[in-house]
Design a protein around this motif. Structure first.
Motif, mmCIF file in Angstrom:
data_model
loop_
_atom_site.group_PDB
_atom_site.id
_atom_site.type_symbol
_atom_site.label_atom_id
_atom_site.label_comp_id
_atom_site.label_asym_id
_atom_site.label_seq_id
_atom_site.Cartn_x
_atom_site.Cartn_y
_atom_site.Cartn_z
ATOM 1 N N ASP A 133 0.867 -1.172 0.000
ATOM 2 C CA ASP A 133 0.000 0.000 0.000
ATOM 3 C C ASP A 133 0.910 1.230 0.000
ATOM 4 O OD1 ASP A 133 -1.683 2.161 0.660
ATOM 5 O OD2 ASP A 133 -3.086 0.818 1.682
ATOM 6 N N ALA A 134 0.744 2.066 -1.013
ATOM 7 C CA ALA A 134 1.634 3.222 -1.158
ATOM 8 C C ALA A 134 1.432 4.230 -0.033
ATOM 9 C CB ALA A 134 1.395 3.888 -2.507
ATOM 10 N N LYS A 135 0.285 4.159 0.644
ATOM 11 C CA LYS A 135 -0.004 5.164 1.674
ATOM 12 C C LYS A 135 0.282 4.686 3.084
ATOM 13 C CE LYS A 135 -3.860 7.151 -0.911
ATOM 14 N NZ LYS A 135 -5.247 6.698 -1.016
ATOM 15 N N MET A 136 0.270 3.383 3.303
ATOM 16 C CA MET A 136 0.425 2.914 4.681
ATOM 17 C C MET A 136 0.940 1.479 4.755
ATOM 18 S SD MET A 136 -3.559 2.550 5.729
ATOM 19 C CE MET A 136 -4.247 3.925 4.833
ATOM 20 N N ALA A 137 1.297 1.092 5.957
ATOM 21 C CA ALA A 137 1.725 -0.290 6.188
ATOM 22 C C ALA A 137 0.522 -1.222 6.105
ATOM 23 C CB ALA A 137 2.377 -0.396 7.557
ATOM 24 N N VAL A 138 0.791 -2.471 5.787
ATOM 25 C CA VAL A 138 -0.267 -3.490 5.786
ATOM 26 C C VAL A 138 -0.075 -4.346 7.038
ATOM 27 C CG1 VAL A 138 -1.150 -5.531 4.606
ATOM 28 C CG2 VAL A 138 -0.461 -3.517 3.280
ATOM 29 N N LEU A 139 -1.138 -4.472 7.826
ATOM 30 C CA LEU A 139 -1.056 -5.303 9.027
ATOM 31 C C LEU A 139 -1.510 -6.712 8.687
ATOM 32 C CD1 LEU A 139 -0.607 -5.334 12.170
ATOM 33 C CD2 LEU A 139 -3.079 -4.979 12.376
ATOM 34 N N LYS A 140 -0.705 -7.685 9.082
ATOM 35 C CA LYS A 140 -1.113 -9.085 8.903
ATOM 36 C C LYS A 140 -1.170 -9.747 10.271
ATOM 37 C CE LYS A 140 0.957 -9.816 4.354
ATOM 38 N NZ LYS A 140 2.065 -10.588 3.716
ATOM 39 N N TYR A 141 -2.084 -10.684 10.409
ATOM 40 C CA TYR A 141 -2.275 -11.331 11.712
ATOM 41 C C TYR A 141 -2.528 -12.805 11.468
ATOM 42 C CZ TYR A 141 -4.091 -11.690 16.566
ATOM 43 O OH TYR A 141 -4.298 -11.990 17.890
ATOM 44 N N ARG A 142 -1.764 -13.642 12.130
ATOM 45 C CA ARG A 142 -1.994 -15.074 11.996
ATOM 46 C C ARG A 142 -2.236 -15.696 13.363
ATOM 47 N NH1 ARG A 142 1.258 -20.081 11.836
ATOM 48 N NH2 ARG A 142 0.335 -21.480 10.291
ATOM 49 N N TYR A 143 -3.436 -16.214 13.547
ATOM 50 C CA TYR A 143 -3.801 -16.935 14.770
ATOM 51 C C TYR A 143 -3.613 -18.408 14.466
ATOM 52 C CZ TYR A 143 -7.232 -19.151 17.965
ATOM 53 O OH TYR A 143 -7.876 -19.964 18.866
ATOM 54 N N ASN A 144 -2.834 -19.089 15.264
ATOM 55 C CA ASN A 144 -2.573 -20.502 14.993
ATOM 56 C C ASN A 144 -2.597 -21.308 16.286
ATOM 57 O OD1 ASN A 144 -1.817 -22.670 13.187
ATOM 58 N ND2 ASN A 144 0.159 -22.625 14.235
ATOM 59 N N MET A 145 -3.317 -22.429 16.236
ATOM 60 C CA MET A 145 -3.379 -23.297 17.415
ATOM 61 C C MET A 145 -2.370 -24.414 17.279
ATOM 62 S SD MET A 145 -7.283 -24.010 18.367
ATOM 63 C CE MET A 145 -7.580 -23.693 20.076
ATOM 64 N N ALA A 146 -1.570 -24.634 18.306
ATOM 65 C CA ALA A 146 -0.663 -25.774 18.295
ATOM 66 C C ALA A 146 -1.499 -27.062 18.348
ATOM 67 C CB ALA A 146 0.283 -25.693 19.484
ATOM 68 N N PRO A 147 -1.044 -28.103 17.654
ATOM 69 C CA PRO A 147 -1.830 -29.355 17.616
ATOM 70 C C PRO A 147 -2.112 -29.923 19.002
ATOM 71 C CG PRO A 147 -0.063 -29.420 15.998
ATOM 72 C CD PRO A 147 0.143 -28.167 16.791
ATOM 73 N N PHE A 148 -1.194 -29.666 19.951
ATOM 74 C CA PHE A 148 -1.327 -30.240 21.291
ATOM 75 C C PHE A 148 -2.063 -29.319 22.255
ATOM 76 C CE2 PHE A 148 2.805 -28.298 20.468
ATOM 77 C CZ PHE A 148 2.714 -27.197 21.307
ATOM 78 N N SER A 149 -2.609 -28.204 21.743
ATOM 79 C CA SER A 149 -3.175 -27.201 22.644
ATOM 80 C C SER A 149 -4.574 -27.553 23.129
ATOM 81 C CB SER A 149 -3.215 -25.843 21.940
ATOM 82 O OG SER A 149 -4.059 -25.906 20.815
ATOM 83 N N VAL A 150 -5.200 -28.532 22.490
ATOM 84 C CA VAL A 150 -6.584 -28.888 22.820
ATOM 85 C C VAL A 150 -6.720 -30.381 23.099
ATOM 86 C CG1 VAL A 150 -8.080 -27.107 21.866
ATOM 87 C CG2 VAL A 150 -6.901 -28.653 20.315
ATOM 88 N N GLU A 151 -7.805 -30.763 23.715
ATOM 89 C CA GLU A 151 -8.089 -32.162 24.059
ATOM 90 C C GLU A 151 -7.875 -33.100 22.861
ATOM 91 O OE1 GLU A 151 -9.680 -33.800 27.846
ATOM 92 O OE2 GLU A 151 -9.335 -31.733 27.259
ATOM 93 N N ASP A 152 -8.693 -32.912 21.803
ATOM 94 C CA ASP A 152 -8.498 -33.709 20.589
ATOM 95 C C ASP A 152 -7.508 -32.972 19.702
ATOM 96 O OD1 ASP A 152 -10.476 -35.613 21.309
ATOM 97 O OD2 ASP A 152 -12.018 -34.158 20.718
ATOM 98 N N ARG A 153 -6.462 -33.658 19.275
ATOM 99 C CA ARG A 153 -5.404 -33.003 18.507
ATOM 100 C C ARG A 153 -5.984 -32.132 17.392
ATOM 101 N NH1 ARG A 153 -2.257 -34.248 13.797
ATOM 102 N NH2 ARG A 153 -0.227 -33.250 13.972
ATOM 103 N N LYS A 154 -5.486 -30.917 17.303
ATOM 104 C CA LYS A 154 -5.911 -30.002 16.239
ATOM 105 C C LYS A 154 -5.031 -30.271 15.023
ATOM 106 C CE LYS A 154 -6.367 -25.770 14.128
ATOM 107 N NZ LYS A 154 -5.569 -26.125 12.962
ATOM 108 N N ARG A 155 -5.665 -30.531 13.876
ATOM 109 C CA ARG A 155 -4.863 -30.756 12.672
ATOM 110 C C ARG A 155 -4.103 -29.485 12.332
ATOM 111 N NH1 ARG A 155 -7.842 -32.955 7.515
ATOM 112 N NH2 ARG A 155 -6.414 -31.479 6.578
ATOM 113 N N PRO A 156 -2.791 -29.607 12.087
ATOM 114 C CA PRO A 156 -2.007 -28.396 11.843
ATOM 115 C C PRO A 156 -2.501 -27.628 10.614
ATOM 116 C CG PRO A 156 -0.581 -30.333 12.061
ATOM 117 C CD PRO A 156 -1.977 -30.840 12.015
ATOM 118 N N GLY A 157 -2.240 -26.342 10.620
ATOM 119 C CA GLY A 157 -2.573 -25.520 9.466
ATOM 120 C C GLY A 157 -3.859 -24.756 9.663
ATOM 121 N N PRO A 158 -4.109 -23.792 8.755
ATOM 122 C CA PRO A 158 -5.289 -22.950 8.921
ATOM 123 C C PRO A 158 -6.587 -23.706 8.628
ATOM 124 C CG PRO A 158 -4.130 -22.377 6.900
ATOM 125 C CD PRO A 158 -3.309 -23.428 7.585
#
Lengths: 238, 264
Positions: free
Chosen positions: A66-91
């Motif tokens: 963007d010629a006028k400003m910065a672009v903000l990016k945000y990635r929320y990611n859950m580790a596979p081991f963070s929950v009771e039933d394994r979370k499949r990796p990736g978005p």
């Protein structure tokens, strides 16, 4: 979804002993990662999340700049081991939506026009999840952005309210969330008293919503003080 | 890139109109556009509806298939909501996998259906833990002139109401309609220059810094909310939006019921 016979409120207290308007214990550490430009470790009850900020740095691909400003990016990611039933990796669809609303929750405070053609990357990893991870992520990201020295108008603070056993209560844990009737995460710019994110899931009356919003906004004020204190402590050490 | 300049010009135009209490199509700030509902439009789908809100046009199809239940709800059917923002609907939609806008659209519509318990999922269990009906709600946007969420929600509920369960196809017997317990209605509003607008057009969405969808049930309870974009909204504004939304939802519901009754 409610388990048969489970009672979430006994004698005016919740299962973990909290009152209706009580937050889980919060722990904040600033600048926990070496390589990142800014970082924050944030605990809220049994949630453990870590946020890192990189940038402002040159944005690739260049046509996305963007010629006028910065672009903000945000990635929320859950580790596979963070929950009771394994979370499949990736978005997945949930994390795509959470990344979007979290980015939008933070954007209003960032002075993006200072850094045209660059990107600011926020990476949030959920290491352990116990309901309310998106709000913990926003709280962590907000502190990490400040730690990275990104010019900001203010911090953003975030918390969820919900409804369990017919009562509006603050900051649900996983048992309450799984057996509750509604969940409403918000984010707020405390000193301007405005909302930057609001979602609601489940079922509430208009009055319950209004009560919940007030409860959440008050809790954001408490979280804001903790975020501020953590930053001040970190930089007065140096 | 020419488009972006036009968007800037239109943003200013819309903003200035709103400051004078007007809108580009002559509506009042709190007026909804005309809605048109047609059901049973796709023979191959188990349920379908075509919804127009002004120039915005969305087609929703419901398909049913058999599958396994989720381990934590072994005696319940499954709802899967998906949205496609196909390039035919707007110059800024691009082909490719779902992006965050289409994921958000699908998830907000899904939240309304799920939160209101519109479908009795217990009725969709065939064999506990083994076999249940999976209800696929597919939202196909045909023309984007703003407010896709409200259009898609109306379309989803209308499609579910005319859904026929394809028992014969799978050698099953049983009742052939879905048990629809609630008809959630979404009302989307935006804030432009301190004013609240109901049912935003495409240009109005571009001119707005923030927006809010509130999904209402028949008894006035709320079963889903979502705030949009990177602007902030004050507490008073949100409370006001919920009140305005509740009123508009009732009108919208009456209109919906009328059009469903006349066969749409």
């Amino acid at each position: 979804m409610k388990e048969e016979g489970i009672e979430l409120i006994k004698d005016g207290k919740r299962l973990d002993g909290r009152g209706f308007d009580e937050l889980r214990p919060i722990k904040i550490e600033v600048g926990v990662l070496k390589r990142a430009d800014g970082s924050c470790y944030f605990e809220m009850g049994d949630n453990k999340v870590i946020a890192a900020v990189y940038g402002p740095r040159e944005m690739h691909p260049r046509h996305a700049q963007d010629a006028k400003m910065a672009v903000l990016k945000y990635r929320y990611n859950m580790a596979p081991f963070s929950v009771e039933d394994r979370k499949r990796p990736g978005p997945d669809r949930r994390s795509v939506e959470i990344s979007k609303i979290s980015r939008e929750a933070l954007e209003p405070v960032i002075l993006k026009e200072y850094y045209p053609k660059t990107e600011i990357d926020v990476y949030v990893e959920i290491l352990q999840s116990d309901a309310g991870t998106r709000t913990a992520g926003i709280n962590a990201a907000s502190v990490a952005l400040a730690d990275a020295g990104i010019p900001m108008r203010d911090l953003v603070s975030s918390v969820a309210v919900g409804k369990i056993d017919g009562e509006v209560v603050l900051d649900l844990n996983a048992v309450e969330d799984n057996n509750g009737e509604a969940d409403m995460p918000i984010a707020m710019i405390v000193r301007r008293n405005v909302i930057t994110s609001l979602q609601m899931d489940g079922r509430m009356t208009k009055d319950e919503f209004k009560k919940g919003l007030k409860l959440a906004m008050n809790a954001c004020r408490q979280i804001y003080e903790l975020q501020r204190t953590a930053l001040i402590e970190r930089y007065s050490e140096m | 890139m020419g488009l972006e300049i036009m968007d800037d010009v239109k943003r200013d135009y819309v903003y200035n109109l709103v400051r004078g209490g007007m809108r580009e199509d002559g509506r009042g700030l709190l007026d909804y556009r005309e809605i048109k509902l047609e059901t049973g439009v796709i023979k191959k789908a188990e349920g379908s509806a075509r919804v127009k809100i002004g120039n915005t046009e969305v087609i929703v199809g419901v398909k049913l298939g058999l599958g396994e239940p989720f381990p934590d709800t072994p005696d319940k059917g499954v709802i899967i909501t998906n949205a496609e923002l196909v390039p035919l609907a707007s110059p800024e939609f691009e082909p490719g996998p779902p992006n965050e806008d289409s994921v958000q659209l699908a998830r907000v519509v899904d939240r309304g259906i799920r939160g209101s318990e519109a479908i009795d999922l217990g009725e969709l269990c065939i064999e506990e833990g083994e076999k249940v009906w999976i209800v696929f709600i597919d939202i196909h946007v045909l023309d984007n002139d703003g407010n896709l969420v409200d259009a898609a929600t109306l379309g989803a509920v209308a499609s579910l109401l005319n859904t026929r369960i394809p028992n014969e196809r799978y050698g099953l017997t049983g009742k052939d309609t879905l048990d629809i317990q609630e008809r959630p209605v979404a009302v989307t509003m935006v804030e432009i220059g301190g004013e609240i607008l109901v049912d935003p057009s495409y240009n109005e969405e571009n001119a707005a810094a923030s927006g809010l969808t509130v999904i209402f049930n028949e008894d006035g309870t709320i079963s889903g909310m979502q705030k949009y974009w990177s602007g902030s909204i004050g507490e008073e504004e949100i409370m006001k939006m919920v009140e305005i939304g509740a009123e508009r939802a009732e009108e919208l519901r009456r209109e919906f019921q009328d059009q469903i009754k006349t066969g749409g």
